[in-house]
Structures are given as structure tokens and as C-alpha cells.
Motif scaffolding. Structure first.
Motif, mmCIF file in Angstrom:
data_model
loop_
_atom_site.group_PDB
_atom_site.id
_atom_site.type_symbol
_atom_site.label_atom_id
_atom_site.label_comp_id
_atom_site.label_asym_id
_atom_site.label_seq_id
_atom_site.Cartn_x
_atom_site.Cartn_y
_atom_site.Cartn_z
ATOM 1 N N ASN A 91 50.790 38.980 40.802
ATOM 2 C CA ASN A 91 51.416 37.839 40.131
ATOM 3 C C ASN A 91 51.891 38.140 38.717
ATOM 4 O O ASN A 91 52.343 37.240 38.001
ATOM 5 C CB ASN A 91 50.447 36.652 40.093
ATOM 6 C CG ASN A 91 49.143 36.990 39.357
ATOM 7 O OD1 ASN A 91 48.959 38.097 38.860
ATOM 8 N ND2 ASN A 91 48.244 36.028 39.301
ATOM 9 N N TYR A 92 51.750 39.411 38.282
ATOM 10 C CA TYR A 92 52.166 39.767 36.928
ATOM 11 C C TYR A 92 52.600 41.224 36.905
ATOM 12 O O TYR A 92 51.959 42.060 37.547
ATOM 13 C CB TYR A 92 51.010 39.540 35.945
ATOM 14 C CG TYR A 92 51.402 39.741 34.496
ATOM 15 C CD1 TYR A 92 51.880 38.673 33.738
ATOM 16 C CD2 TYR A 92 51.312 40.992 33.904
ATOM 17 C CE1 TYR A 92 52.249 38.863 32.415
ATOM 18 C CE2 TYR A 92 51.690 41.188 32.588
ATOM 19 C CZ TYR A 92 52.154 40.123 31.847
ATOM 20 O OH TYR A 92 52.539 40.304 30.535
ATOM 21 N N THR A 257 36.050 30.479 34.917
ATOM 22 C CA THR A 257 37.199 31.355 35.191
ATOM 23 C C THR A 257 37.871 31.000 36.513
ATOM 24 O O THR A 257 38.664 31.774 37.033
ATOM 25 C CB THR A 257 36.749 32.834 35.254
ATOM 26 O OG1 THR A 257 35.847 32.997 36.358
ATOM 27 C CG2 THR A 257 36.064 33.260 33.966
ATOM 28 N N TYR A 258 37.557 29.817 37.060
ATOM 29 C CA TYR A 258 38.061 29.467 38.391
ATOM 30 C C TYR A 258 39.021 28.276 38.382
ATOM 31 O O TYR A 258 39.294 27.692 39.431
ATOM 32 C CB TYR A 258 36.894 29.200 39.345
ATOM 33 C CG TYR A 258 35.822 28.281 38.803
ATOM 34 C CD1 TYR A 258 35.994 26.894 38.788
ATOM 35 C CD2 TYR A 258 34.625 28.796 38.306
ATOM 36 C CE1 TYR A 258 35.007 26.048 38.296
ATOM 37 C CE2 TYR A 258 33.638 27.953 37.812
ATOM 38 C CZ TYR A 258 33.823 26.589 37.809
ATOM 39 O OH TYR A 258 32.847 25.756 37.315
ATOM 40 N N TYR A 260 42.076 28.244 38.286
ATOM 41 C CA TYR A 260 43.312 28.490 39.048
ATOM 42 C C TYR A 260 43.191 28.049 40.504
ATOM 43 O O TYR A 260 44.199 27.888 41.185
ATOM 44 C CB TYR A 260 43.707 29.970 38.960
ATOM 45 C CG TYR A 260 42.769 30.923 39.661
ATOM 46 C CD1 TYR A 260 43.056 31.393 40.936
ATOM 47 C CD2 TYR A 260 41.607 31.377 39.034
ATOM 48 C CE1 TYR A 260 42.203 32.285 41.573
ATOM 49 C CE2 TYR A 260 40.751 32.257 39.662
ATOM 50 C CZ TYR A 260 41.045 32.711 40.932
ATOM 51 O OH TYR A 260 40.188 33.581 41.554
ATOM 52 N N TYR A 261 41.958 27.842 40.978
ATOM 53 C CA TYR A 261 41.811 27.344 42.354
ATOM 54 C C TYR A 261 40.935 26.092 42.458
ATOM 55 O O TYR A 261 40.823 25.498 43.525
ATOM 56 C CB TYR A 261 41.274 28.435 43.280
ATOM 57 C CG TYR A 261 39.828 28.836 43.068
ATOM 58 C CD1 TYR A 261 38.796 28.123 43.676
ATOM 59 C CD2 TYR A 261 39.492 29.945 42.295
ATOM 60 C CE1 TYR A 261 37.465 28.492 43.510
ATOM 61 C CE2 TYR A 261 38.175 30.322 42.120
ATOM 62 C CZ TYR A 261 37.165 29.605 42.728
ATOM 63 O OH TYR A 261 35.849 29.980 42.555
ATOM 64 N N ASP A 288 38.132 26.601 30.264
ATOM 65 C CA ASP A 288 38.550 27.429 31.391
ATOM 66 C C ASP A 288 39.531 28.473 30.872
ATOM 67 O O ASP A 288 40.479 28.139 30.152
ATOM 68 C CB ASP A 288 39.220 26.596 32.487
ATOM 69 C CG ASP A 288 39.495 27.432 33.736
ATOM 70 O OD1 ASP A 288 38.534 27.702 34.471
ATOM 71 O OD2 ASP A 288 40.657 27.826 33.939
ATOM 72 N N ASN A 290 41.949 32.160 31.688
ATOM 73 C CA ASN A 290 42.704 32.862 32.732
ATOM 74 C C ASN A 290 41.858 33.986 33.318
ATOM 75 O O ASN A 290 41.529 34.960 32.633
ATOM 76 C CB ASN A 290 43.994 33.420 32.113
ATOM 77 C CG ASN A 290 44.905 34.065 33.147
ATOM 78 O OD1 ASN A 290 44.461 34.588 34.153
ATOM 79 N ND2 ASN A 290 46.203 34.034 32.881
ATOM 80 N N SER A 291 41.501 33.853 34.570
ATOM 81 C CA SER A 291 40.638 34.831 35.235
ATOM 82 C C SER A 291 41.217 36.247 35.175
ATOM 83 O O SER A 291 40.475 37.225 34.998
ATOM 84 C CB SER A 291 40.421 34.415 36.692
ATOM 85 O OG SER A 291 39.670 35.388 37.384
ATOM 86 N N ASP A 292 42.520 36.370 35.327
ATOM 87 C CA ASP A 292 43.152 37.696 35.328
ATOM 88 C C ASP A 292 42.930 38.431 34.010
ATOM 89 O O ASP A 292 42.783 39.654 33.990
ATOM 90 C CB ASP A 292 44.654 37.575 35.590
ATOM 91 C CG ASP A 292 44.962 37.056 36.987
ATOM 92 O OD1 ASP A 292 44.048 37.075 37.833
ATOM 93 O OD2 ASP A 292 46.106 36.614 37.221
#
Length: 318
Positions: A91-92, A257-258, A260-261, A288, A290-292
Motif C-alpha cells: 500500500n506504499y 495500532t489496529y 485501520y481495521y 491510534d 499508523n501500524s505500518d
């Protein structure tokens, strides 16, 4: 006679200067050939990956990446135009949406072979689940690099250097590593202003199965860099906690960190009845991130450190 001698002398001078000029003009050409020879000599090159020694015969022109972290590293090294395939999870950067997708944990061997890559960038974290597929790629004459699993910043630096050497981008790899180190050093220097260490609870999976980050994780190393205490720092890896045990740690800050889902991740944590007396809940210090940025072993981890610093110590890291 005198005029004749002058003529001979002038002729000799002209010839001498002409020969000198020719000599000077010829030298750069010799250096250029030498430089070209040096560049050609960069390949073949042998690297040591997670499996063993791998020899790359010539500079790759087509690359397939099987995992997002390898893709991000390749782009950071300026290899974006050579990448012909990426995983479904990539995704990046934004350009990956224009690349051919080769599957997820189970990649499409036929698709990869059809893209005719020179090398495939695999990863040790998933290699044991895809041994047969990687063997098929090797049998098809494709060079496979299995990047070792990274659990520390030093490991990430080594991964960047490995991919750089395998693709003829050693200088670029050194530059990327240096930039990461400089950014992290600057954050660590700023963190010296911290007067009182904050205790931070990192939640990587929500209730009912609550998982956190212990020792040997990027999050633990990041908290150390910014002079914060990992609430679960006495645990190894990714331990599961009961809600009661997590609450007993009494953190000042909670980081999830979650998001995004999990919709409204922060609001869900703040609304937990059993956590109402925890300082992080009472002071509404739940964030929260960004997990990435905090878990993907690539160049953006340095940004992850900065992200964590800003939420834990907002007064210092404005």
C-alpha cells in the motif's frame, strides 16, 4: 639561416604543444574506460541472505517483491521503475497500485514467472510457508533473495544494505540508513528533555484477545529511544494479556495500532468499564497510530519513532 632556424624552432614548439594536447585529451578517455570497467565489475555480486549465499550475475532490470517491507525499501533505493510485481498487501508508496499483483501469503508462481523478473525479493517471515513456490521460481532460473526477519533497527539497516548490494544500489542504501539514523538520533537528543518517564501500554490487538508488544519488538525499541517505559517491557515478543492484568499495569498512555481495521478504536478503549481508573483513560490519553510506521521493517520506521514521540510527549515533540 637565422629565419630558417626560427622556423624550425616554431615548428618544434607547435608539434610539442600539439602532442601534449593530444596526450591530455586522451587521458580522460582512458579514465572513462576505466570507470566503465569498474561499473561493469560490480556484477556478478554475491550476497548472504536468510538461506545462504546468493550470486546475482547482472544488475537486475525487473524485480518482484513478495512483501510490503521489501517494496518500501526498493522504492527508497530508487528502484520503483524496476519493480514489475508486488503483493496484494502492498500500500506504499502510491505507485504500487500501478504494479501487477502477484498474490498474498500464497503468491501466484505462474504470474511471477510470466513477469520475467531478474530477482524476486522474498522474506524469511513467510519463506517457510512458501518453500515449494520459491523452489519453483529458482527452477525457472529466477534469482530469489530471502531477506532475513528483522526485529530491531539494526536488523532493518542490514536488510536495506542487503537489498542495496543485490540491486547495485549500495550507495543509495548507505544514504537511506544514514538518514534514518540521523532522524532517530535527533529524536533521542530531544527526548533528553523528558523529566518524568511515561508508562505506555501498546495494544496491537483489541479485546477479547488483547495482545501487546514486549521486548524484541520495534515498539519496545521506539519507547526506549524516546525515554518512555513499556508497560509490558518485562515480557518477550507479542504476549497476550487478560484485561485484568493489563489494567493492573496502570499506564499513563495507551497506544493502539489496529485502527485501520477496527472502527473507532480509541473510543472503544476509552469506553471500557474495567479501565475507568487507569490514568490513560481518566486523562483521555489514548491514541491510534499508523501500524505500518511502527511495525513494518523498512525506512519509514524512523517516522514511526517520531509519531510515538509526539503522542507520548506532545509538549516536547510539538
Amino acid at each position: 639561416m637565422k629565419k630558417w632556424k626560427q622556423y624550425v624552432w616554431l615548428l618544434a614548439l607547435v608539434l610539442t604543444l600539439g602532442l601534449a594536447a593530444c596526450s591530455n585529451n586522451a587521458e580522460p578517455a582512458k579514465e572513462t574506460k576505466q570507470e566503465a570497467k569498474t561499473e561493469e565489475a560490480a556484477f556478478p555480486v554475491t550476497v548472504k541472505d536468510a538461506v545462504g549465499d546468493v550470486t546475482i550475475e547482472k544488475e537486475p532490470t525487473k524485480i518482484v517483491s513478495l512483501i510490503p517491507s521489501n517494496t518500501e525499501i526498493a522504492y527508497a533505493l530508487g528502484l520503483g521503475d524496476k519493480i514489475v510485481g508486488v503483493s496484494d498487501f502492498d500500500n506504499y508508496p502510491e505507485d504500487v497500485k500501478n504494479k501487477e499483483k502477484i498474490g498474498g501469503m500464497e503468491f501466484n508462481v505462474e504470474k511471477i514467472i510470466s513477469l520475467q523478473p531478474d530477482i524476486v525479493l522474498a522474506h524469511a517471515s513467510s519463506a517457510h510457508n512458501s518453500e515449494e513456490g520459491l523452489k519453483q521460481l529458482k527452477d525457472a532460473g529466477i534469482t530469489v533473495i530471502v531477506v532475513p526477519n528483522a526485529t530491531s533497527f539494526n536488523d532493518v539497516y542490514a536488510s536495506i544494505e542487503l537489498i542495496g548490494k543485490a540491486t547495485g544500489k549500495e550507495k543509495e542504501a548507505a544514504d537511506v540508513v544514514q538518514q534514518m539514523k540521523q532522524k532517530i538520533d535527533a529524536i533521542a537528543e530531544k527526548a533528553k528533555e523528558v523529566k518524568e518517564e511515561a508508562t505506555v501500554w501498546v495494544e496491537v490487538s483489541p479485546a477479547p484477545e488483547i495482545y501487546t508488544a514486549g521486548k524484541g519488538t520495534f515498539m519496545d525499541e521506539m519507547l526506549t529511544i524516546i525515554h518512555a517505559k513499556n508497560a509490558a517491557g518485562d515480557q518477550e515478543g507479542w504476549p497476550m494479556f487478560t484485561e485484568e492484568d493489563a489494567v493492573a499495569l496502570n499506564p499513563d498512555v495507551i497506544i493502539t495500532t489496529y485502527g485501520y481495521y477496527t472502527p473507532n478504536a480509541v473510543e472503544q478503549v476509552l469506553a471500557r468499564p474495567a479501565w475507568k481508573d487507569v490514568p490513560a483513560i481518566k486523562n483521555k490519553r489514548v491514541y491510534d497510530v499508523n501500524s505500518d510506521l511502527v511495525s513494518r521493517p523498512g525506512p519509514r520506521l524512523a517516522e514511526g519513532v517520531e509519531e510515538i514521540a509526539k503522542v507520548v510527549y506532545p509538549d516536547i515533540f510539538k
